[in-house]
Design an enzyme around this catalytic site. Structure first.
Site, PDB file in Angstrom:
ATOM      1  N   ARG A  45       0.830  -1.213   0.000  1.00  0.00           N
ATOM      2  CA  ARG A  45       0.000   0.000   0.000  1.00  0.00           C
ATOM      3  C   ARG A  45       0.862   1.260   0.000  1.00  0.00           C
ATOM      4  O   ARG A  45       0.503   2.262  -0.620  1.00  0.00           O
ATOM      5  CB  ARG A  45      -0.945  -0.023   1.213  1.00  0.00           C
ATOM      6  CG  ARG A  45      -2.100  -1.032   1.016  1.00  0.00           C
ATOM      7  CD  ARG A  45      -2.702  -1.426   2.341  1.00  0.00           C
ATOM      8  NE  ARG A  45      -3.894  -2.253   2.219  1.00  0.00           N
ATOM      9  CZ  ARG A  45      -3.902  -3.574   1.995  1.00  0.00           C
ATOM     10  NH1 ARG A  45      -2.773  -4.234   1.830  1.00  0.00           N
ATOM     11  NH2 ARG A  45      -5.043  -4.239   1.932  1.00  0.00           N
ATOM     12  N   ARG A  63      -5.269 -24.139   0.918  1.00  0.00           N
ATOM     13  CA  ARG A  63      -4.540 -24.373   2.174  1.00  0.00           C
ATOM     14  C   ARG A  63      -5.208 -25.400   3.083  1.00  0.00           C
ATOM     15  O   ARG A  63      -4.555 -25.900   4.003  1.00  0.00           O
ATOM     16  CB  ARG A  63      -4.309 -23.036   2.902  1.00  0.00           C
ATOM     17  CG  ARG A  63      -3.262 -22.186   2.196  1.00  0.00           C
ATOM     18  CD  ARG A  63      -2.969 -20.878   2.884  1.00  0.00           C
ATOM     19  NE  ARG A  63      -1.869 -20.198   2.200  1.00  0.00           N
ATOM     20  CZ  ARG A  63      -1.588 -18.906   2.326  1.00  0.00           C
ATOM     21  NH1 ARG A  63      -2.320 -18.138   3.127  1.00  0.00           N
ATOM     22  NH2 ARG A  63      -0.583 -18.366   1.673  1.00  0.00           N
ATOM     23  N   GLN A  74      -8.515  -7.160   0.260  1.00  0.00           N
ATOM     24  CA  GLN A  74      -8.154  -6.888  -1.133  1.00  0.00           C
ATOM     25  C   GLN A  74      -9.366  -6.355  -1.885  1.00  0.00           C
ATOM     26  O   GLN A  74      -9.265  -5.388  -2.638  1.00  0.00           O
ATOM     27  CB  GLN A  74      -7.610  -8.158  -1.797  1.00  0.00           C
ATOM     28  CG  GLN A  74      -6.299  -8.608  -1.164  1.00  0.00           C
ATOM     29  CD  GLN A  74      -5.802  -9.938  -1.678  1.00  0.00           C
ATOM     30  OE1 GLN A  74      -6.463 -10.596  -2.485  1.00  0.00           O
ATOM     31  NE2 GLN A  74      -4.645 -10.359  -1.207  1.00  0.00           N
ATOM     32  N   LYS A 106      -6.443 -19.304  -1.499  1.00  0.00           N
ATOM     33  CA  LYS A 106      -5.196 -18.569  -1.248  1.00  0.00           C
ATOM     34  C   LYS A 106      -4.142 -19.035  -2.271  1.00  0.00           C
ATOM     35  O   LYS A 106      -4.485 -19.630  -3.278  1.00  0.00           O
ATOM     36  CB  LYS A 106      -4.741 -18.775   0.195  1.00  0.00           C
ATOM     37  CG  LYS A 106      -5.701 -18.138   1.214  1.00  0.00           C
ATOM     38  CD  LYS A 106      -5.687 -16.632   1.097  1.00  0.00           C
ATOM     39  CE  LYS A 106      -6.679 -15.977   2.033  1.00  0.00           C
ATOM     40  NZ  LYS A 106      -6.791 -14.535   1.812  1.00  0.00           N
ATOM     41  N   GLY A 155      -1.644 -11.844  -5.118  1.00  0.00           N
ATOM     42  CA  GLY A 155      -3.080 -11.559  -5.158  1.00  0.00           C
ATOM     43  C   GLY A 155      -3.369 -10.135  -4.728  1.00  0.00           C
ATOM     44  O   GLY A 155      -4.267  -9.472  -5.258  1.00  0.00           O
ATOM     45  N   SER A 168     -12.784  -9.413   2.893  1.00  0.00           N
ATOM     46  CA  SER A 168     -11.509  -9.416   2.156  1.00  0.00           C
ATOM     47  C   SER A 168     -10.993  -7.996   2.032  1.00  0.00           C
ATOM     48  O   SER A 168     -11.645  -7.135   1.444  1.00  0.00           O
ATOM     49  CB  SER A 168     -11.714 -10.020   0.760  1.00  0.00           C
ATOM     50  OG  SER A 168     -10.682  -9.582  -0.102  1.00  0.00           O
ATOM     51  N   ASP A 173      -4.082 -15.539   7.281  1.00  0.00           N
ATOM     52  CA  ASP A 173      -2.804 -16.001   6.722  1.00  0.00           C
ATOM     53  C   ASP A 173      -2.016 -16.856   7.714  1.00  0.00           C
ATOM     54  O   ASP A 173      -1.029 -17.497   7.338  1.00  0.00           O
ATOM     55  CB  ASP A 173      -1.943 -14.805   6.294  1.00  0.00           C
ATOM     56  CG  ASP A 173      -2.529 -14.089   5.082  1.00  0.00           C
ATOM     57  OD1 ASP A 173      -3.382 -14.678   4.394  1.00  0.00           O
ATOM     58  OD2 ASP A 173      -2.141 -12.938   4.834  1.00  0.00           O
ATOM     59  N   ARG A 177       3.620 -19.718   2.704  1.00  0.00           N
ATOM     60  CA  ARG A 177       3.215 -19.879   4.111  1.00  0.00           C
ATOM     61  C   ARG A 177       3.173 -21.353   4.524  1.00  0.00           C
ATOM     62  O   ARG A 177       3.356 -21.690   5.687  1.00  0.00           O
ATOM     63  CB  ARG A 177       1.871 -19.184   4.364  1.00  0.00           C
ATOM     64  CG  ARG A 177       1.948 -17.684   4.069  1.00  0.00           C
ATOM     65  CD  ARG A 177       1.006 -16.849   4.864  1.00  0.00           C
ATOM     66  NE  ARG A 177       1.021 -15.483   4.377  1.00  0.00           N
ATOM     67  CZ  ARG A 177       1.936 -14.558   4.687  1.00  0.00           C
ATOM     68  NH1 ARG A 177       2.911 -14.854   5.523  1.00  0.00           N
ATOM     69  NH2 ARG A 177       1.879 -13.345   4.182  1.00  0.00           N
TER      70      ARG A 177
END
Ligand code: S3P
Length: 425
Positions: A25, A343, A167, A339, A92, A165, A312, A385
């Protein structure tokens, strides 16, 4: 890469890299601001470098030195058409958030990324941006990248998002900077609020009430100095290692403790973890130095509004659960399936290979913890991750663990293995 069980405590101090969400950002908003933005403790991971690359291709000068990133912003209307497609790599965050910036520009862009990005759902941003008047299409017609975005005039909307979200929220709020009238987004549960905090810091009019964030159009954004706090998502691996390896004590410096991100701390405490928060700062993005001490853990239930605050961290929380006494249930986390990898499936596959009693569900996992685990060959499916989570598991799994494609950690934490090793001496 091969790992052995560790038979002694982890001790020492660790400086984790800058927050990934905040680093992205800072570059994006710096590009849209008038004047210079200076960013320190920027995350030099592949995802954030993709963001820098995209803005350079749109005419923004960005200096990247080990000490500082300098973004020479050109204001809200300063971006220029890229020569060729914008490539977002594995990111993403870059792909979705940048779409909100591209939708109102006066040029057309094609946005593309790697094989994982080309499978991740983009309809979640295409729908609301289209409602605002954007012309955005999935070139293959499958709701995924590559996306073609033809700049168009936008109007403000009030969007009731079906997913929590950041995003999605950020893409809409950034498009809202260029729209006619106010734009707001209501989420089912509050997601990370870095966009709201940082846009305000740059001079935008942003308000947050409950789960709704609202922006006013056409602000004058002014370049700022930003010191990025350490990434709690990267701290998570050392939190887990410190809690799990008997006798350990790790001081993790400068951890970002934004309440929309600190779910792992709450869950770990519910599991029996002992932490000390030192040198706390409270304004803007709160931070502290976190002292983690070995603590026997017990199972818990992780669900509801807590999920976006630790989304996450769920892979490494699953590792904590595997070594905790009793059952841990993770639910309301269907987002895990979309993701960098699925996951849920990938954690079940690899924890099962280590001998863990784990079942995948539609929206989470059920882990019956406390059984000794053994080393295995781990396939992280190129998901950073997952690789880092299993490096932590390997410290406690009897014998040898091999992590395939271990270098995928470069996405968010290029020095991860060196940092982990420094505590193992
Ligand atoms: C991010 C938001 C989250 C998170 C991702 C970073 C961001 O994704 O999983 O790693 O910086 O806005 P969603 O918005 O898909 O929940």
């Amino acid at each position: 890469m091969k790992f052995q069980i560790i038979k002694h405590p982890l001790k020492g101090e660790i400086q984790i890299p800058g927050d990934k969400s905040i680093s992205h950002r800072a570059v994006m908003f710096g590009a849209l601001a008038d004047g210079t933005t200076e960013i320190t403790n920027f995350l030099q991971g592949a995802d954030c470098l993709s963001t820098i690359d995209c803005f350079r291709k749109m005419g923004i000068t960005i200096d990247n030195t080990p000490e500082q990133i300098t973004v020479y912003g050109k204001g809200l209307d300063g971006l220029t058409a890229p020569n060729g497609e914008l490539y977002t790599g594995n990111s993403g965050t870059t792909t979705r958030i940048i779409s909100g910036i591209l939708a109102p520009q006066s040029f057309t862009t094609v946005l593309n990324g790697d094989a994982s990005i080309q499978k991740r759902p983009m309809k979640r941003i295409m729908d609301p941006l289209s409602q605002m008047g954007a012309s955005i299409k999935s070139i293959k017609g499958n709701g995924c990248a590559p996306l073609e975005i033809t700049g168009s005039p936008l109007k403000g909307i009030h969007y009731q998002s079906p997913v929590a979200s950041a995003q999605v929220k950020s893409a809409i709020l950034l498009a809202g900077l260029y729209a006619e009238g106010e734009t707001s987004v209501t989420e089912p549960a509050i997601s990370r609020n870095h966009t709201e905090l940082m846009l305000q810091f740059f001079g935008a009019k942003v308000s947050s009430l409950g789960n709704t964030a609202t922006v006013s159009p056409r602000p004058v954004l002014t370049g700022q100095k930003i010191c990025v706090p350490g990434d709690i998502s990267s701290a998570a691996y050392f939190i887990a290692a410190g809690l799990l390896v008997p006798g350990s004590e790790i001081l993790i410096q400068n951890v970002g403790m934004n309440p929309t991100r600190d779910g792992i701390i709450k869950v770990a405490e519910a599991m029996g973890a002992k932490f000390m928060r030192l040198n706390e700062t409270v304004s803007g993005e709160p931070t502290c130095d976190l002292l983690v001490s070995y603590s026997p853990l017990k199972g818990t239930v992780i669900e509801g509004d807590l999920i976006p605050t630790l989304i996450d961290e769920l892979p490494v929380i699953a590792i904590m659960a595997a070594f905790a006494e009793g059952t841990t249930i993770i639910r309301d986390a269907a987002e895990l399936k979309v993701k960098e990898s699925n996951r849920i499936d990938v954690m079940v596959e690899n924890l099962t290979a280590m001998g863990c009693d784990i079942t995948g569900t539609d929206d989470g996992m059920i882990i019956n913890g406390g059984k000794p685990l053994h080393g295995a060959v781990i396939d992280p499916h190129l998901d950073h991750r997952i690789a880092m989570s299993f490096a932590v598991a390997s410290l406690l799994a009897e014998g040898e663990t091999e992590i395939k494609d271990a270098e995928c950690v470069n996405i968010s934490y290029p020095n991860f293995y060196q940092d982990l090793k420094s505590l193992c001496r």
